[in-house]
Design an enzyme around this catalytic site. Structure first.
Site, PDB file in Angstrom:
ATOM      1  CE  LYS A 282     -27.972  17.709 -11.987  1.00  0.00           C
ATOM      2  NZ  LYS A 282     -26.533  16.953 -11.297  1.00  0.00           N
ATOM      3  CD  GLU A 368     -11.254  20.563  -9.996  1.00  0.00           C
ATOM      4  OE1 GLU A 368     -12.418  20.506 -10.666  1.00  0.00           O
ATOM      5  OE2 GLU A 368     -10.827  21.486  -9.691  1.00  0.00           O
ATOM      6  NE  ARG A 396     -10.774  24.841 -10.758  1.00  0.00           N
ATOM      7  CZ  ARG A 396     -11.687  25.184 -10.511  1.00  0.00           C
ATOM      8  NH1 ARG A 396     -12.765  24.847 -10.615  1.00  0.00           N
ATOM      9  NH2 ARG A 396     -11.946  26.365  -9.325  1.00  0.00           N
TER      10      ARG A 396
END
Length: 641
Positions: A282, A368, A396
């Site tokens: 990244k 979540e 969610r």
């Protein structure tokens, strides 16, 4: 003309040689650094997938072959290679979306940017190809290692692995991070994965040769296969995926175009579900990103590309930083207060809390649902958990909020960052549904602070609640100046009222959270037109304060202003409260209609929705004029504006 400028579709990549591909990758990184620096956006993730994206488009024929991204913030390179090279308005009004968008290109399939969904999409698309006999088409799902921490990904994997003849390729973009470094057992497993050369060839030959032996062939093969599998897993533990029934290839250097292409070609020949594990870095190619240990420049604002320093100075303290500092103070006073995050420790403001109390904060990954139920367990065990999450992502975990937290009367506080209109991240990131969805949860209380002082106060009120869930919500912007209360009626703050010379108030403005400033400006405009107003901040918008209906009865019209869906939102709840009380007063609700909002700045989106002082004042004046002409509506009638 540069190589990148000559790439107008993925077909243009297939004529380039190895040297040209290396040059193209360098051009793409240079373009991304300078283009995203001008607009802001997801820089680090895209710098890490340059060669991987090139290899994908050289190996497959998009859009006939479906290339899916999870999450779509790593799709900038994909956009460049599919003919979208005008990044001048990236994430801005009228410009390119920061995520895949079907409106932009036939090469984009999934528009949502909620993580861990791509494998479900891929499973469905691969099944459709199978049913319709499209054997020459492939489905390729690119998923970050962070997204693999989500339960949806594993539900899909369970189904994908069950179909041995379905053409589906999963590319794991393993950069050891989501926003921050990926955590948990899966992350540890990916970190140790290695492949054993020749294993599959040997196993295939052994299967044919040994099983052909009379009588003892099958049991002998099973014994040898078990021994060989155990030996391989001891040195190359890709067995987790293979035990599911997925063919595993890797790990591959995701920055080696030729190596990735080779792996993808082998995956295509297999004619069944294959997982290709690619290791990437990244922020690759941009030293400031590589040195940013927090999130490798996951998202940047407008910056100087040479120094990486912000060019737009902050106009004040963000809501997130106010929350983070108050959590730190509460943590020092209350050893029972703990924190949970779903792969976003830094973005939701919990960094300081984690540094001070490392044993009292848990990052559960992009999970979540698990976070909410785990919070219920923490509360039952005698702690008070604070789950900080983006408002759009709490959607969610609704079932867990309802059935695990609320049903069991657990004292859990949900802190919803980026509530309301968030703007540039697009339709899936607007936190415009929480106050509607949560209205139906028995016992749950929702606070919408109007300023930083109220956020601090209401957070403390929330963590004092031990027998029900509480919610604190605030937007993605700076907290602004304090808006002091002039009086209090019931639990509501009066933040605006007529001057003595103006006479009795005719309009009651109910200001929800960050819309308080808009309501005060609206009241000033109406007062100038001869319509004095009372402006109240309910503070806790669920349940509706019992003092509101009697107060409403003293006015000619009530208007509720919120940056949430009008359907089922605070305006709806106020209307129900007025009807229940038999209060005969007209009601206007100003909020977000039932539609997905295009990406633009928050102020631009609010203006397009008519959520500005001028627009609201004009509609209220028109409503009063109609009332004068036609008389008041029947008791409790609600009208949306």
């Amino acid at each position: 003309m540069s190589l990148l400028e000559n790439v107008r579709s993925p077909r243009d990549l297939k004529t380039l040689d190895a040297e040209e591909l290396t040059e193209l990758a360098e051009e793409i990184r240079h373009f991304l650094i300078h283009a995203v620096a001008r607009t802001g956006g997801h820089l680090g993730p895209n710098l890490g997938v340059v060669e991987l994206t090139i290899a994908l488009h050289r190996s497959f024929d998009s859009p006939a072959d479906r290339i899916l991204w999870d999450t779509g913030h790593q799709s900038y390179v994909h956009k460049l290679l599919t003919g979208r090279q005008d990044f001048s308005k990236l994430r801005g009004k009228g410009g390119l979306s920061g995520y895949p968008s079907r409106e932009e290109s036939e090469h984009d399939v999934i528009e949502n940017s909620h993580a861990s969904t791509v494998l479900g999409w891929a499973d469905g698309l691969a099944k459709a190809n199978q049913v319709l006999g499209r054997w020459n088409r492939h489905v390729v799902a690119v998923i970050g290692d962070g997204a693999l921490t989500g339960g949806m990904a594993w539900e899909a994997l369970n189904n994908i692995a069950a179909a041995k003849d379905r053409q589906l390729i999963i590319v794991v973009n393993d950069n050891e991070r989501s926003y921050a470094p990926t955590i948990g057992g899966l992350a540890d497993h990916l970190a140790t994965l290695r492949t054993t050369d020749g294993y599959e060839r040997a196993l295939s030959w052994g299967k044919d040769a040994v099983q052909g032996l009379p009588l003892i062939g099958k049991p002998l093969y099973e014994s040898l296969h078990g021994a060989k599998k155990g030996f391989k897993d001891a040195f190359a533990p890709q067995g987790m995926f293979e035990d599911l029934g997925l063919k595993y290839l890797g790990p591959i250097d995701g920055h080696d175009v030729a190596a990735v292409e080779s792996a993808l070609r082998r995956a295509k020949r297999f004619h069944g579900p294959v997982l290709v594990h690619c290791r990437t870095e990244k922020g690759r190619g941009y030293q400031p990103a590589l040195e940013d240990e927090a999130d490798r420049f996951h998202t940047v604002g407008v910056i100087d590309p040479l120094t990486s320093r912000p060019l737009a100075p902050s106009a004040g303290r963000s809501w997130t930083s106010v929350f983070g500092d108050e959590m730190l103070r509460i943590g020092a006073e209350r050893p029972d207060v703990v924190a949970i995050t779903a792969a976003m420790l830094h973005p939701v403001g919990l960094t300081k809390f984690a540094e001070a109390f490392p044993g009292r904060v848990w990052d559960v990954g992009i999970a979540e649902q698990h976070a909410a139920t785990s919070a219920a367990g923490l509360a039952t065990g005698g702690l008070h958990p604070v789950f900080a999450v983006y408002a759009t992502f709490l959607n969610r975990a609704f079932d867990q909020v309802l059935m695990d937290v609320a049903l069991h009367k657990c004292g859990v506080t949900f802190v919803l960052d980026r509530a309301g209109v968030t703007g540039t991240d697009g339709p899936s990131h607007n936190g415009m549904w929480d106050m509607s969805i949560l209205q139906v949860v028995p016992g749950l209380r929702i606070a919408a602070p109007r300023d930083a002082d109220q956020l601090r106060a209401q957070l403390r009120e929330a963590v004092d609640v031990k027998d029900a869930p509480t919610v604190i919500r605030f937007p993605k912007e700076n907290a602004g100046e304090p808006l002091p209360a002039l009086d209090r009626i019931g639990g509501m703050d009066v933040i605006g009222r007529p001057e003595p010379a103006d006479g009795e108030a005719q309009v009651l403005l109910v200001a929800v959270g960050a819309m308080a400033g808009v309501c005060l400006e609206t009241a000033a405009l109406l007062a100038a037109r001869g319509t004095p107003c009372t402006v109240v901040d309910p503070r806790w918008v669920k349940p509706v304060d019992p003092a509101l209906p009697p107060l409403a009865a003293r006015h000619r019209l009530v208007a509720v202003v919120e940056d949430n869906s009008r359907t089922g939102g605070v305006g709806w709840a106020v209307g129900q409260a007025l009807r229940d009380a038999g209060t005969d007063v007209p009601l206007r609700t100003f909020g977000i209609p039932e539609q997905f909002l295009p990406h633009a700045k928050r102020s631009e989106v609010l203006a397009d929705l008519g959520l500005t002082p001028v627009e609201i004042a004009g509609r209220i004046s028109a409503a009063l004029a109609r009332k004068e002409a036609a008389g008041a509506p029947a008791a409790g009638k609600e009208n949306d504006a």
